[in-house]
Design a protein around this motif. Structure first.
Motif, PDB file in Angstrom:
ATOM      1  N   PHE A  86       0.867  -1.183   0.000  1.00 58.15           N
ATOM      2  CA  PHE A  86       0.000   0.000   0.000  1.00 58.15           C
ATOM      3  C   PHE A  86       0.902   1.231   0.000  1.00 58.15           C
ATOM      4  N   VAL A  87       0.565   2.207  -0.852  1.00 56.43           N
ATOM      5  CA  VAL A  87       1.331   3.450  -0.924  1.00 56.43           C
ATOM      6  C   VAL A  87       0.334   4.602  -0.882  1.00 56.43           C
ATOM      7  N   GLN A  88       0.657   5.634  -0.097  1.00 59.91           N
ATOM      8  CA  GLN A  88      -0.206   6.812  -0.027  1.00 59.91           C
ATOM      9  C   GLN A  88      -0.065   7.576  -1.342  1.00 59.91           C
ATOM     10  N   GLU A  89      -1.177   8.060  -1.855  1.00 58.04           N
ATOM     11  CA  GLU A  89      -1.135   8.714  -3.163  1.00 58.04           C
ATOM     12  C   GLU A  89      -0.335  10.013  -3.164  1.00 58.04           C
ATOM     13  N   ASN A  90      -0.025  10.569  -1.995  1.00 61.11           N
ATOM     14  CA  ASN A  90       0.804  11.779  -1.923  1.00 61.11           C
ATOM     15  C   ASN A  90       2.289  11.458  -1.760  1.00 61.11           C
ATOM     16  N   ASN A  91       2.662  10.188  -1.853  1.00 63.82           N
ATOM     17  CA  ASN A  91       4.059   9.778  -1.690  1.00 63.82           C
ATOM     18  C   ASN A  91       4.653   9.479  -3.072  1.00 63.82           C
ATOM     19  N   ALA A  92       4.958  10.545  -3.810  1.00 64.19           N
ATOM     20  CA  ALA A  92       5.410  10.422  -5.200  1.00 64.19           C
ATOM     21  C   ALA A  92       6.647   9.534  -5.342  1.00 64.19           C
ATOM     22  N   GLN A  93       7.591   9.657  -4.430  1.00 70.42           N
ATOM     23  CA  GLN A  93       8.823   8.872  -4.508  1.00 70.42           C
ATOM     24  C   GLN A  93       8.526   7.376  -4.386  1.00 70.42           C
ATOM     25  N   SER A  94       7.697   7.001  -3.427  1.00 65.84           N
ATOM     26  CA  SER A  94       7.358   5.590  -3.253  1.00 65.84           C
ATOM     27  C   SER A  94       6.491   5.071  -4.394  1.00 65.84           C
ATOM     28  N   LEU A  95       5.616   5.907  -4.918  1.00 65.54           N
ATOM     29  CA  LEU A  95       4.806   5.490  -6.063  1.00 65.54           C
ATOM     30  C   LEU A  95       5.701   5.163  -7.253  1.00 65.54           C
ATOM     31  N   ALA A  96       6.644   6.038  -7.547  1.00 69.65           N
ATOM     32  CA  ALA A  96       7.548   5.804  -8.675  1.00 69.65           C
ATOM     33  C   ALA A  96       8.394   4.554  -8.445  1.00 69.65           C
ATOM     34  N   PHE A  97       8.899   4.384  -7.230  1.00 73.98           N
ATOM     35  CA  PHE A  97       9.722   3.214  -6.902  1.00 73.98           C
ATOM     36  C   PHE A  97       8.910   1.930  -7.059  1.00 73.98           C
ATOM     37  N   THR A  98       7.697   1.921  -6.510  1.00 70.39           N
ATOM     38  CA  THR A  98       6.845   0.734  -6.575  1.00 70.39           C
ATOM     39  C   THR A  98       6.549   0.358  -8.024  1.00 70.39           C
ATOM     40  N   ARG A  99       6.212   1.323  -8.826  1.00 69.57           N
ATOM     41  CA  ARG A  99       5.932   1.055 -10.250  1.00 69.57           C
ATOM     42  C   ARG A  99       7.177   0.571 -10.978  1.00 69.57           C
ATOM     43  N   SER A 100       8.341   1.126 -10.620  1.00 68.41           N
ATOM     44  CA  SER A 100       9.586   0.715 -11.292  1.00 68.41           C
ATOM     45  C   SER A 100       9.925  -0.747 -11.015  1.00 68.41           C
ATOM     46  N   LEU A 101       9.379  -1.300  -9.939  1.00 70.93           N
ATOM     47  CA  LEU A 101       9.625  -2.700  -9.587  1.00 70.93           C
ATOM     48  C   LEU A 101       8.643  -3.660 -10.256  1.00 70.93           C
ATOM     49  N   GLY A 102       7.726  -3.120 -11.051  1.00 74.76           N
ATOM     50  CA  GLY A 102       6.770  -3.968 -11.748  1.00 74.76           C
ATOM     51  C   GLY A 102       5.458  -4.192 -11.025  1.00 74.76           C
ATOM     52  N   PHE A 103       5.217  -3.457  -9.945  1.00 69.17           N
ATOM     53  CA  PHE A 103       3.933  -3.557  -9.252  1.00 69.17           C
ATOM     54  C   PHE A 103       2.879  -2.818 -10.071  1.00 69.17           C
ATOM     55  N   ARG A 104       1.668  -3.334 -10.032  1.00 66.23           N
ATOM     56  CA  ARG A 104       0.543  -2.728 -10.749  1.00 66.23           C
ATOM     57  C   ARG A 104      -0.539  -2.327  -9.756  1.00 66.23           C
ATOM     58  N   GLU A 105      -1.122  -1.153 -10.001  1.00 65.98           N
ATOM     59  CA  GLU A 105      -2.227  -0.696  -9.154  1.00 65.98           C
ATOM     60  C   GLU A 105      -3.422  -1.614  -9.382  1.00 65.98           C
ATOM     61  N   VAL A 106      -3.986  -2.118  -8.281  1.00 59.75           N
ATOM     62  CA  VAL A 106      -5.132  -3.025  -8.407  1.00 59.75           C
ATOM     63  C   VAL A 106      -6.371  -2.534  -7.648  1.00 59.75           C
ATOM     64  N   PHE A 107      -6.194  -1.650  -6.661  1.00 60.00           N
ATOM     65  CA  PHE A 107      -7.359  -1.130  -5.951  1.00 60.00           C
ATOM     66  C   PHE A 107      -6.962   0.116  -5.173  1.00 60.00           C
ATOM     67  N   ARG A 108      -7.971   0.785  -4.671  1.00 60.20           N
ATOM     68  CA  ARG A 108      -7.763   1.973  -3.826  1.00 60.20           C
ATOM     69  C   ARG A 108      -8.539   1.794  -2.541  1.00 60.20           C
ATOM     70  N   VAL A 109      -7.953   2.298  -1.473  1.00 57.90           N
ATOM     71  CA  VAL A 109      -8.606   2.290  -0.167  1.00 57.90           C
ATOM     72  C   VAL A 109      -8.764   3.754   0.226  1.00 57.90           C
ATOM     73  N   GLN A 110      -9.982   4.157   0.479  1.00 59.44           N
ATOM     74  CA  GLN A 110     -10.239   5.555   0.814  1.00 59.44           C
ATOM     75  C   GLN A 110      -9.680   5.878   2.186  1.00 59.44           C
ATOM     76  N   PRO A 111      -9.122   7.035   2.426  1.00 64.50           N
ATOM     77  CA  PRO A 111      -9.233   8.165   1.539  1.00 64.50           C
ATOM     78  C   PRO A 111      -8.076   8.303   0.548  1.00 64.50           C
ATOM     79  N   ASN A 112      -6.866   7.785   0.846  1.00 65.85           N
ATOM     80  CA  ASN A 112      -5.708   8.148   0.018  1.00 65.85           C
ATOM     81  C   ASN A 112      -4.715   7.017  -0.223  1.00 65.85           C
ATOM     82  N   THR A 113      -5.135   5.790  -0.200  1.00 70.10           N
ATOM     83  CA  THR A 113      -4.196   4.679  -0.303  1.00 70.10           C
ATOM     84  C   THR A 113      -4.398   3.929  -1.612  1.00 70.10           C
TER      85      THR A 113
END
Length: 189
Positions: A152-179
């Motif tokens: 799970f990555v917070q949508e305001n954590n740009a660095q972790s979002l980029a890192f997670t995607r670079s590892l081949g992870f794919r977004e599969v769901f969202r948990v409100q409010p910001n995950t």
């Protein structure tokens, strides 16, 4: 180690007094190659109670503001401390014998590993250590029969979002409010 070659460049020796006018070839100095830093020696060990202050401080430093911006509440240190003390696998990452980060995870009955946290000291980020740690975690997951990694990555954590995607992870769901929930399928042996 500072490179001192630049101190020698551009300084011309005092001209020699010669009776004959002879054209001299300019001497070209070869640039010295900077020595490559020694490769990081990473080691991994299970968390002990003595690591708790380091883990909490690093997590607060790296994720405290992100948590507060995402949820409008301070980082829940006491709750997080109870989690790491609960027996959830928490691994301290050391570089040359000094702690530089940690990761923690839970494995569910559905062959899914939820990576609860993976935090590296900022002095050691952007050097490939995070990718090395995640590759090791994937190998560990496969050995334990895990087929899916989840994070799970917070949508305001740009660095972790980029890192997670670079590892081949794919977004599969969202948990409100910001995950954002990411998953990665692992190759089974």
């Amino acid at each position: 180690m500072p490179n001192t070659v630049h101190l020698m460049m551009g300084q011309k020796p005092a001209p020699k007094k010669v009776k004959k006018k002879v054209a001299q070839k300019p001497k070209v100095q070869a640039k010295k190659k900077a020595a490559k830093p020694a490769a990081a020696v990473l080691s991994y060990r299970s968390r002990t109670a003595e690591d708790d202050a380091f883990i909490i401080q690093l997590t607060r430093q790296q994720l405290g503001n992100i948590h507060e911006q995402a949820f409008g509440q301070p980082f829940p240190e006491e709750q997080f401390l109870r989690y790491i003390q609960s027996g959830a696998p928490t691994i301290v990452i050391e570089r040359n014998g000094k702690p530089i980060g940690y990761y923690s995870y839970l494995i569910g009955p559905d062959a899914k590993m939820h990576v609860s946290a993976m935090v590296i000291d900022p002095k050691h980020q952007s050097s490939g250590i995070g990718k090395t740690v995640m590759a090791r975690l994937e190998e560990e997951a496969i050995r334990q029969g895990v087929r899916t990694l989840e994070v799970f990555v917070q949508e305001n954590n740009a660095q972790s979002l980029a890192f997670t995607r670079s590892l081949g992870f794919r977004e599969v769901f969202r948990v409100q409010p910001n995950t954002i929930g990411f998953q990665k399928q692992l190759a089974t042996v």
